[in-house]
Scaffold this motif. Structure first.
Motif: not given
Length: 333
Positions: A297-314
């Protein structure tokens, strides 16, 4: 048991109803049930009036409501689109006067949609004098459970969870279309114990190669390789990384609830149309530890932040999370 049956069971036959909300299909079904419960076919033509509020003459409406039953215990008057009568003081006053002076043997049904944010006294007065039933749109995660519920209530046959999920994914949230397809499936599966996914395919419904619920189960059963292989297909069907992350978080929180407080803890928090999920989640919980769930769950929170800020694909971020799950040892939360 339907909401109309429950209401009549508590308060008896007859009365004034105010059916409102954005789910037009379930409102229409409720109106049909009220009509069928109170009127028989032989006298229905004499004792049923369905009126469109946008077209009705108020004097005609008053006369209709004041007409007693003929050769029947009950008379049913349905006023559709009651919001059209809220616009003028005259129409509001006439409706409220009718409510106050209804005849014995009358079933008066108002159906409509209350405008969002409306604080009009008309609606509050109508609610105070009526049996109020609100029909909000069913959430997508509740549709499989709704199909299971409807199948038993209407056709006395169960729908397997896999079949219900496949239908919900393929058909969408249009309850009218789902109801029609369910009727076809009930005929096809007549004489069998339940409607299965094979019946859904046989009746001609085109299924996607992967749906979000199947995919969450792949992750929940730790089948990470298959989850990674099918992720591109899922994303190509319109799912988004953020949407899948939210769904995964809910799924893992439910597994965590089982690990922390047992099945009773999960069942107490599941929405009514998702109670059937408990057995499935309990089975998956046996494959996880509390530490693994917390770390995930902690890592999913990190994924959520990256999805909203990173240029890499979902796909990149979700695959990275899945690979972390697959190879992690001694997770720390």
């Amino acid at each position: 048991m339907s909401v109309i049956s429950e209401c009549i069971g508590r308060q008896g036959l007859g009365g004034i109803y105010f059916l409102h909300g954005e789910d037009e299909f379930r409102k229409e079904e409720a109106v049909k049930e009220l009509i069928n419960t109170h009127l028989d076919r032989e006298t229905r033509d004499f004792n049923l009036d369905i009126i469109r509020a946008s077209e009705v003459d108020l004097e005609h409406l008053a006369r209709t409501v004041s007409t007693p039953p003929m050769l029947s215990e009950w008379r049913v008057v349905v006023v559709q689109g009651v919001q059209h009568l809220a616009g003028t003081a005259k129409s509001r006053d006439i409706i409220l006067d009718l409510i106050e002076s209804t005849l014995p043997g009358l079933v008066l049904v108002f159906s409509g949609t209350v405008p969002k944010g409306s604080k009009a006294k008309f609606y509050s007065s109508l609610k105070d004098k009526s049996r109020v039933i609100q029909f909000d749109p069913i959430r997508s995660d509740d549709i499989p459970g709704w199909l299971m519920e409807q199948s038993v209530e209407r056709f006395d046959i169960e729908v397997d969870a896999e079949a219900a999920r496949a239908m919900a994914d393929a058909v969408g949230s249009d309850l009218g279309v789902l109801s029609q397809e369910l009727e076809k499936l009930a005929v096809l599966a007549s004489g069998e114990k339940s409607i299965k996914k094979s019946h859904v395919i046989e009746v001609g419904i085109t299924l996607s190669s992967q749906n979000r619920w199947q995919w969450f189960d792949l992750v929940g059963t730790r089948n990470f390789e298959q989850a990674i292989r099918t992720l591109p297909a899922l994303l190509s069907q319109g799912e988004t990384g953020v949407g899948l992350t939210i769904g995964l978080s809910t799924h893992f929180l439910r597994i965590g609830l089982v690990l922390e407080g047992g099945v009773a803890s999960l069942e107490s928090l599941l929405p009514p149309r998702q109670k059937w999920l408990a057995r499935q989640v309990v089975s998956q919980a046996k494959r996880w530890s509390k530490e693994e769930i917390c770390s995930s769950l902690v890592n999913l929170l990190r994924v959520d932040r990256l999805l909203k800020a990173s240029t890499l694909s979902d796909q990149h971020h979700l695959e990275e999370w899945l690979l972390t799950l697959r190879f992690q040892k001694d997770p720390v939360c």
